[in-house]
Design a protein around this motif. Structure first.
Motif, PDB file in Angstrom:
ATOM      1  N   UNK A 136       0.828  -1.202   0.000  1.00 58.04           N
ATOM      2  CA  UNK A 136       0.000   0.000   0.000  1.00 58.04           C
ATOM      3  C   UNK A 136       0.864   1.254   0.000  1.00 58.04           C
ATOM      4  N   UNK A 137       1.859   1.291   0.873  1.00 57.71           N
ATOM      5  CA  UNK A 137       2.725   2.477   0.963  1.00 57.71           C
ATOM      6  C   UNK A 137       3.472   2.698  -0.363  1.00 57.71           C
ATOM      7  N   UNK A 175       4.066   5.934  -5.354  1.00 55.85           N
ATOM      8  CA  UNK A 175       4.075   6.017  -6.821  1.00 55.85           C
ATOM      9  C   UNK A 175       3.031   7.013  -7.312  1.00 55.85           C
ATOM     10  N   UNK A 176       1.876   7.038  -6.670  1.00 49.62           N
ATOM     11  CA  UNK A 176       0.819   7.976  -7.052  1.00 49.62           C
ATOM     12  C   UNK A 176       1.217   9.407  -6.698  1.00 49.62           C
ATOM     13  N   UNK A 177       1.795   9.593  -5.510  1.00 44.13           N
ATOM     14  CA  UNK A 177       2.228  10.935  -5.086  1.00 44.13           C
ATOM     15  C   UNK A 177       3.221  11.507  -6.093  1.00 44.13           C
ATOM     16  N   UNK A 178       4.186  10.696  -6.512  1.00 41.14           N
ATOM     17  CA  UNK A 178       5.178  11.173  -7.486  1.00 41.14           C
ATOM     18  C   UNK A 178       4.514  11.551  -8.814  1.00 41.14           C
ATOM     19  N   UNK A 179       3.488  10.793  -9.186  1.00 37.05           N
ATOM     20  CA  UNK A 179       2.786  11.084 -10.447  1.00 37.05           C
ATOM     21  C   UNK A 179       2.009  12.394 -10.375  1.00 37.05           C
ATOM     22  N   UNK A 230      -5.682   7.396   5.401  1.00 37.77           N
ATOM     23  CA  UNK A 230      -5.399   8.832   5.375  1.00 37.77           C
ATOM     24  C   UNK A 230      -4.075   9.148   6.076  1.00 37.77           C
ATOM     25  N   UNK A 231      -3.841   8.520   7.219  1.00 39.57           N
ATOM     26  CA  UNK A 231      -2.587   8.743   7.956  1.00 39.57           C
ATOM     27  C   UNK A 231      -1.379   8.276   7.148  1.00 39.57           C
ATOM     28  N   UNK A 232      -1.509   7.126   6.483  1.00 43.53           N
ATOM     29  CA  UNK A 232      -0.399   6.615   5.663  1.00 43.53           C
ATOM     30  C   UNK A 232      -0.122   7.565   4.506  1.00 43.53           C
ATOM     31  N   UNK A 233      -1.176   8.078   3.876  1.00 43.35           N
ATOM     32  CA  UNK A 233      -1.007   9.028   2.773  1.00 43.35           C
ATOM     33  C   UNK A 233      -0.237  10.259   3.238  1.00 43.35           C
ATOM     34  N   UNK A 234      -0.624  10.822   4.366  1.00 44.69           N
ATOM     35  CA  UNK A 234       0.057  12.020   4.861  1.00 44.69           C
ATOM     36  C   UNK A 234       1.499  11.712   5.257  1.00 44.69           C
ATOM     37  N   UNK A 235       1.750  10.533   5.853  1.00 48.05           N
ATOM     38  CA  UNK A 235       3.119  10.141   6.210  1.00 48.05           C
ATOM     39  C   UNK A 235       4.003  10.037   4.979  1.00 48.05           C
ATOM     40  N   UNK A 236       3.468   9.438   3.899  1.00 49.35           N
ATOM     41  CA  UNK A 236       4.271   9.277   2.685  1.00 49.35           C
ATOM     42  C   UNK A 236       4.478  10.614   1.974  1.00 49.35           C
ATOM     43  N   UNK A 237       3.524  11.527   2.063  1.00 47.82           N
ATOM     44  CA  UNK A 237       3.723  12.873   1.510  1.00 47.82           C
ATOM     45  C   UNK A 237       4.879  13.571   2.218  1.00 47.82           C
ATOM     46  N   UNK A 238       4.941  13.399   3.550  1.00 46.29           N
ATOM     47  CA  UNK A 238       6.044  13.982   4.327  1.00 46.29           C
ATOM     48  C   UNK A 238       7.363  13.301   3.954  1.00 46.29           C
ATOM     49  N   UNK A 285      -2.865  15.548  -1.539  1.00 46.40           N
ATOM     50  CA  UNK A 285      -3.704  14.798  -2.468  1.00 46.40           C
ATOM     51  C   UNK A 285      -5.051  14.506  -1.813  1.00 46.40           C
ATOM     52  N   UNK A 286      -6.159  14.866  -2.485  1.00 47.24           N
ATOM     53  CA  UNK A 286      -7.488  14.559  -1.931  1.00 47.24           C
ATOM     54  C   UNK A 286      -7.695  13.051  -1.803  1.00 47.24           C
ATOM     55  N   UNK A 287      -8.313  12.646  -0.693  1.00 43.89           N
ATOM     56  CA  UNK A 287      -8.592  11.230  -0.438  1.00 43.89           C
ATOM     57  C   UNK A 287     -10.097  11.035  -0.300  1.00 43.89           C
ATOM     58  N   UNK A 288     -10.647  10.119  -1.091  1.00 44.07           N
ATOM     59  CA  UNK A 288     -12.086   9.876  -1.079  1.00 44.07           C
ATOM     60  C   UNK A 288     -12.436   8.485  -0.607  1.00 44.07           C
ATOM     61  N   UNK A 289     -13.679   8.317  -0.173  1.00 43.72           N
ATOM     62  CA  UNK A 289     -14.188   7.009   0.246  1.00 43.72           C
ATOM     63  C   UNK A 289     -15.140   6.475  -0.811  1.00 43.72           C
TER      64      UNK A 289
END
Length: 563
Positions: free
Chosen positions: A365-366, A371-375, A398-406, A415-419
């Motif tokens: 997942x991470x 890969x998506x963040x870089x894109x 959501x927490x993992x997304x913010x950690x990887x952005x950092x 990056x917007x995150x949707x459900x």
């Protein structure tokens, strides 16, 4: 019998001249050879292996491959098998027993395919066709037997065959191959997945198709209704041609408006290069659903982060606004390297899938999120979470997304995150999700399955899968209300969004963003342009009082007639 039925793999209505691809029968010498001749057989094997590699490389070089790496991964896996010392070693052992090279390859083929036949799982069992495809390529080169070359086609064609090997399927050009009809085939086979990813209408398990087909005669494949017509009338052929001309003659714009000038965002569902090209051709307003699972399904192991990033960047550069669905595996979608314990689930549709699978594979997942963040450097990017049932699951992602952005030092533009609202739990609990999500996406395929309690992979429930049950629309209306309350966008990415009968209802209930298959753009955009939203809004106060499917269709028809 001019009309035969089968199982729909990829829907569509097409016409073309029939090309029958017959099975090739090899004359294999099973007699023993002189011990002094075994070195010649090893030499023949070496030449056949190198020739097979070159052929596979030519197919790779001559095709524009799937951005999901589907075609490329299948061919690369076959090339790797040709370099596998264990596979080649097993063949050489048989040669050393004083057998010809073609006999040895065929012997190993039979042994491998027999082991696949004992596997219960349909997806993994379907991999046997990949082994057959490769070994028959080697034998053909040993015996100098020509294989079918469908790359030479130059007119609209419908292919009829008993089976179609993955490497041949990977070489099909949708420009000329309009449809495929097979007497056998599994939907989870690489052949089935490739046809779906290429958007080539296909029908499998059509009994006696080769017997009833005639080479170079015209046929009509209507895989929407699971029918192949081998003796169409002139009028029937003209009707199919008329549909093609209507599609090609429509002038589409990227932005879509209703008759009373309300903007409706029409995005594309994509997974491979051909669907990206179609999304561009039909003026899709970005990608509302990027299915990321196919590049995983067509690998022998989890793909490298660099490969994922290359694929995602390609999509973003092409379509600028892309919503990525995180790896949505499980249910009816399995990996060749799927964990054994998960394959034994009695009811996989309710098992370890979507976010549940991701919780067991956090590093995967991470990697995907990175890969998506870089894109996201190349356009507008959003991410959505599949099969989420609890706020805790969503916040974990959501927490993992913010950690990887950092971690990547890319925090300026979050990056917007949707459900994804596709389970009864998320539908009932939608107001809580709306507090934390940046957007909501309604996945009507699974939502319909769970609300109406049926297995959508079963052919027994095809009518339910296309259902317009009032409960579905009541849930959609509640999701729209929650989105408006929390000031976040709501979209739909299931097949309901491209159902012409459903579109007036969806727009009337407040949907302003739909994501559909690219080849449905003409029909859907044209329909939207004929509707007046002001009239359709009158459905909203009525929806909670509607009790039957016929009633909701009747109301929609009346509102539609008044526009």
């Amino acid at each position: 019998m001019s009309k035969l039925t089968g199982i729909t793999v990829e829907p569509g209505i097409v016409s073309g001249k029939v090309i029958i691809v017959e099975d090739v029968f090899f004359d294999i010498n099973s007699n023993s050879i002189d011990a002094t001749s075994t070195w010649k057989e090893h030499q023949r094997l070496d030449i056949a292996i190198e020739t097979s590699k070159r052929e596979l490389r030519v197919i790779q070089d001559n095709r524009e491959f799937s951005i999901s790496l589907g075609d490329e991964a299948i061919l690369e896996a076959q090339i790797m098998m040709l370099e596998d010392p264990y596979f080649i070693g097993d063949i050489r052992e048989v040669i050393d027993q004083k057998k010809t090279a073609e006999y040895a390859v065929n012997f190993v083929k039979d042994a491998l395919t027999a082991s696949f036949d004992t596997i219960d799982d349909a997806y993994l069992r379907a991999r046997r066709n990949d082994v057959i495809d490769l070994t028959e390529r080697i034998i053909a080169n040993l015996l100098d037997t020509p294989r079918v070359d469908l790359s030479l086609l130059n007119s609209d064609t419908i292919i009829i065959a008993k089976e179609l090997p993955p490497s041949i399927t990977a070489s099909l050009d949708k420009k000329f191959v309009k449809g495929v009809v097979l007497e056998s085939g599994a939907k989870h086979s690489h052949t089935g997945l490739l046809l779906m990813s290429k958007g080539i209408p296909a029908l499998f398990n059509v009994e006696d198709a080769i017997h009833h087909a005639r080479n170079h005669n015209f046929a009509i494949l209507n895989s929407h209704e699971s029918i192949i017509n081998f003796a169409p009338t002139k009028e029937e052929l003209e009707a199919v041609t008329l549909v093609k001309e209507d599609d090609s003659g429509v002038e589409l714009t990227k932005e879509t408006y209703s008759k009373d000038h309300v903007k409706i965002k029409v995005s594309a569902n994509v997974s491979i290069q051909s669907s990206v090209e179609e999304a561009i051709r039909y003026k899709a307003e970005g990608v509302g659903l990027m299915r990321t699972e196919f590049m995983y399904m067509d690998h022998d192991d989890f793909p490298k982060e660099s490969d994922e990033n290359r694929v995602y960047e390609s999509v973003v550069k092409s379509l600028e606004d892309v919503t990525f669905r995180l790896l949505d595996i499980g249910g009816d979608k399995f990996l060749p390297y799927h964990p054994k314990e998960l394959l034994d689930e009695i009811n996989p549709a309710l098992g370890t899938r979507g976010v549940r699978f991701l919780k067991l594979h956090e590093q995967t997942l991470r990697q995907q999120i990175r890969a998506i963040i870089r894109a996201s450097r190349f356009g507008t990017v959003k991410i959505m979470v599949p099969m989420v049932t609890s706020v805790e699951e969503f916040l974990w992602i959501q927490n993992i997304l913010r950690e990887e952005e950092i971690h990547l030092r890319m925090t300026e533009q979050k990056i917007p995150l949707g459900a994804m609202i596709e389970t009864p739990a998320s539908a009932i609990h939608v107001d809580s999700f709306a507090k934390y999500a940046d957007f909501l996406s309604i996945g009507t395929n699974d939502l319909t399955q769970f609300l109406l309690a049926f297995d959508r992979t079963s052919p027994n429930f095809d009518t339910l899968a296309q259902s317009m049950h009032p409960s579905i629309f009541k849930v959609i209306r509640n999701v729209v209300i929650s989105g408006k309350k929390h000031d976040i966008p709501v979209s739909i990415c299931g097949v309901l969004a491209q159902n012409i009968k459903a579109i007036p209802i969806l727009l009337g209930l407040g949907i302003r963003h739909i994501s559909i298959d690219p080849n449905k753009m003409v029909e859907v955009k044209t329909k939207i342009s004929q509707l007046k939203i002001k009239q359709l809004r009158r459905l909203r106060p009525l929806i909670n009082h509607i009790e039957t499917e016929e009633e909701i269709l009747s109301v929609a028809r009346r509102l539609n007639q008044s526009t």
